[in-house]
Design an enzyme around this catalytic site. Sequence first.
Site, mmCIF file in Angstrom:
data_model
loop_
_atom_site.group_PDB
_atom_site.id
_atom_site.type_symbol
_atom_site.label_atom_id
_atom_site.label_comp_id
_atom_site.label_asym_id
_atom_site.label_seq_id
_atom_site.Cartn_x
_atom_site.Cartn_y
_atom_site.Cartn_z
ATOM 1 N N HIS A 12 0.838 -1.199 0.000
ATOM 2 C CA HIS A 12 0.000 0.000 0.000
ATOM 3 C C HIS A 12 0.876 1.254 0.000
ATOM 4 O O HIS A 12 0.677 2.165 -0.819
ATOM 5 C CB HIS A 12 -0.906 -0.011 1.233
ATOM 6 C CG HIS A 12 -1.722 1.235 1.400
ATOM 7 N ND1 HIS A 12 -3.038 1.320 1.011
ATOM 8 C CD2 HIS A 12 -1.393 2.472 1.907
ATOM 9 C CE1 HIS A 12 -3.489 2.537 1.268
ATOM 10 N NE2 HIS A 12 -2.519 3.254 1.814
ATOM 11 N N GLU A 13 1.846 1.281 0.918
ATOM 12 C CA GLU A 13 2.722 2.455 0.989
ATOM 13 C C GLU A 13 3.610 2.568 -0.245
ATOM 14 O O GLU A 13 3.955 3.666 -0.677
ATOM 15 C CB GLU A 13 3.574 2.393 2.258
ATOM 16 C CG GLU A 13 2.777 2.421 3.556
ATOM 17 C CD GLU A 13 1.821 3.599 3.633
ATOM 18 O OE1 GLU A 13 2.153 4.673 3.095
ATOM 19 O OE2 GLU A 13 0.731 3.449 4.218
ATOM 20 N N HIS A 16 1.991 4.534 -2.857
ATOM 21 C CA HIS A 16 2.163 5.981 -2.706
ATOM 22 C C HIS A 16 3.579 6.410 -3.089
ATOM 23 O O HIS A 16 3.792 7.436 -3.736
ATOM 24 C CB HIS A 16 1.919 6.405 -1.251
ATOM 25 C CG HIS A 16 0.512 6.239 -0.779
ATOM 26 N ND1 HIS A 16 -0.572 6.717 -1.485
ATOM 27 C CD2 HIS A 16 0.004 5.655 0.349
ATOM 28 C CE1 HIS A 16 -1.681 6.435 -0.823
ATOM 29 N NE2 HIS A 16 -1.362 5.793 0.295
#
Length: 412
Positions: A12-13, A16
Amino acid sequence: MLVGLAVSIALHELGHLLPAKRFGVRVGQYMIGFGPTIWSRRKGETEYGVKAIPLGGYISMAGMYPPSPKEAARAGRAGGGFFATMVQDARTANDETLHGDDDTRVFYRLPVYKRIIVMLGGPVMNLVLGIVMFTIALSGIGIQTVTTTIAQVSACVPAGSSTSCTAADPASPAAEAGLEPGDVLVRIDGTKVSTFAEASAIIQRSAGEPVEVVVRRDGRDQTLTLTPASREVGGRAVGFAGITASIDYQRQPILSGMQTAFTNVGAVADIIVQLPQKLYGVVHSMVTGGQRDPNSPLSPVGVGVLAGEAASSSAPILDRVSFFLMLLGSLNVSLFVFNLVPLLPLDGGHVAVALWDGIKRAWTRVFRRPPPKPVDATRLVPVTFVVVIALVVMGGILILADLINPITLFGR
């Protein structure tokens, strides 16, 4: 499951991080977890690390918000209420990531669409991971399906409730007909059968009547005659043959994983819409000891309970692997949907801020007015604070419920 959760957070990170770096934003930290740092290493301008509590993660981008207005900074130093102090603290922390007013490698200076791509990168990564998990489970392993292949033929029709044969027990209809384990049912009474349920339906309605059964044995079709025995079920005679079907894994079409993921998206969105009602139900069942709604939200503890039951069950290893994959897929879809809620500090909140900034800029272009100042999202810190408190309270309730009255696979 802990490793799976950590990988999901890490990806998920990463969703980003990659677009942020691609668009030139300075990223100070990429961290998995919260609390004290267990391990970290700096590579270039970014510190990569793991923290003690693996229940989340974050990346630290320079200039998430525009610089503090000078008058706001003076007001903050002069004092103010609780929320005013929080706003100023957020602005101060943000200012520390800036390298002067002309710093170009900051998030707030990105075009609106790039800011949206950066913030949606994390949830979309979870959605993709969920689709991958579902696809492996459904199309790689498959769904357990009852086949038309005979796994076992009963030797007799035991008397009463007995499950073992004696010399006095008559041979089962299947044994008399010459059916054998490994035979594949092709036709029964002239009707082609593609599922064991279809075969069972014909046998059940043919009690005491001889029917022609075509089976495939060693690659060749053979025709046998079966006369189902009669059993009394619910006040009517039902045919009985004495055969057990084999169970196999039937692989689903490759798009089944994507379809399942989007079905889960709708289900999770429905839970979020009904969240107050769902939480009330969780608290009520926890206090009264009543049956908990199996569709109620779970904490990581609840996910651990399900994973532990699956791991310790006697089910075949493929079943347990498939369950874990489906559970991880559902977890990632939940992360995708939940992060789209348009409230800070969730990713959807940052997307909402970027969209509002884009609307303001479009409005000024249409009416040929000077470009507006960037949206100062630090003003929403009080709202963020309330959301965080609500999330903490909700998390505490769910953890307590999952300890006292958990959702289980096999009942209490």
